[in-house]
Design a protein around this motif. Structure first.
Motif, PDB file in Angstrom:
ATOM      1  N   SER A  70      24.106 -25.249  40.304  1.00  0.00           N
ATOM      2  CA  SER A  70      24.865 -24.242  40.680  1.00  0.00           C
ATOM      3  C   SER A  70      24.145 -23.598  42.249  1.00  0.00           C
ATOM      4  O   SER A  70      23.230 -24.198  42.629  1.00  0.00           O
ATOM      5  N   GLU A  71      24.887 -22.652  42.609  1.00  0.00           N
ATOM      6  CA  GLU A  71      24.691 -22.116  43.748  1.00  0.00           C
ATOM      7  C   GLU A  71      22.986 -21.532  43.749  1.00  0.00           C
ATOM      8  O   GLU A  71      22.350 -21.406  44.548  1.00  0.00           O
ATOM      9  N   THR A  72      22.862 -20.863  42.536  1.00  0.00           N
ATOM     10  CA  THR A  72      21.463 -20.494  42.298  1.00  0.00           C
ATOM     11  C   THR A  72      20.479 -21.543  42.539  1.00  0.00           C
ATOM     12  O   THR A  72      19.311 -21.258  42.962  1.00  0.00           O
ATOM     13  N   THR A  73      20.613 -22.726  41.752  1.00  0.00           N
ATOM     14  CA  THR A  73      19.821 -23.831  42.042  1.00  0.00           C
ATOM     15  C   THR A  73      19.772 -24.151  43.532  1.00  0.00           C
ATOM     16  O   THR A  73      18.503 -24.641  43.972  1.00  0.00           O
ATOM     17  N   ALA A  74      20.817 -24.157  44.216  1.00  0.00           N
ATOM     18  CA  ALA A  74      20.633 -24.623  45.735  1.00  0.00           C
ATOM     19  C   ALA A  74      19.903 -23.673  46.426  1.00  0.00           C
ATOM     20  O   ALA A  74      19.062 -24.030  47.143  1.00  0.00           O
ATOM     21  N   VAL A  75      20.052 -22.375  46.017  1.00  0.00           N
ATOM     22  CA  VAL A  75      19.277 -21.430  46.592  1.00  0.00           C
ATOM     23  C   VAL A  75      17.784 -21.588  46.465  1.00  0.00           C
ATOM     24  O   VAL A  75      16.843 -21.553  47.195  1.00  0.00           O
ATOM     25  N   LEU A  76      17.305 -22.104  45.278  1.00  0.00           N
ATOM     26  CA  LEU A  76      15.899 -22.153  44.822  1.00  0.00           C
ATOM     27  C   LEU A  76      15.224 -23.292  45.578  1.00  0.00           C
ATOM     28  O   LEU A  76      14.284 -23.625  45.976  1.00  0.00           O
TER      29      LEU A  76
END
Length: 115
Positions: A70-76
């Protein structure tokens, strides 16, 4: 940290400590450090926040349109990579500042011994 990454930090920090400037000639080194950090996080699962997951690129593909996260994981991943690089850089900076006189002595000795 890998040997390659440590060498980059040493070169960059050396310029900062001994010449009071950071070289712009280290773009290739910076690119390698960035790839190593993302590799440790995204491929080898070496970040507690991401966990034991691996997202290797498919053969022949660089950046791809489909991401299995996800985009959230990409940010992490971005945050973890930035933190990893920043922390290692600061550790190297502290170490070389602490050992500055030894580094200077070694450099002087090498200049005397090497033609």
């Amino acid at each position: 940290a890998s040997v390659e990454r440590k060498q980059w930090y040493q070169r960059r920090v050396h310029g900062q400590i001994f010449f009071n400037k950071v070289s712009t000639g280290a773009a290739d080194d910076l690119n390698k450090v960035t790839k190593l950090a993302y590799g440790q996080i995204a491929i080898y699962g070496m970040d507690e926040g991401i966990g034991n997951l691996s997202f290797p690129p498919e053969d022949g593909e660089g950046l791809k349109a489909y991401k299995p996260y996800s985009e959230t994981t990409a940010v992490l991943m971005d945050q973890a990579a930035m933190k990893m690089v920043k922390d290692a850089y600061n550790r190297t900076l502290d170490l070389l500042w602490d050992k500055k006189s030894y580094v200077a002595s070694l450099a002087k000795l090498l200049l005397e011994k090497e033609p």
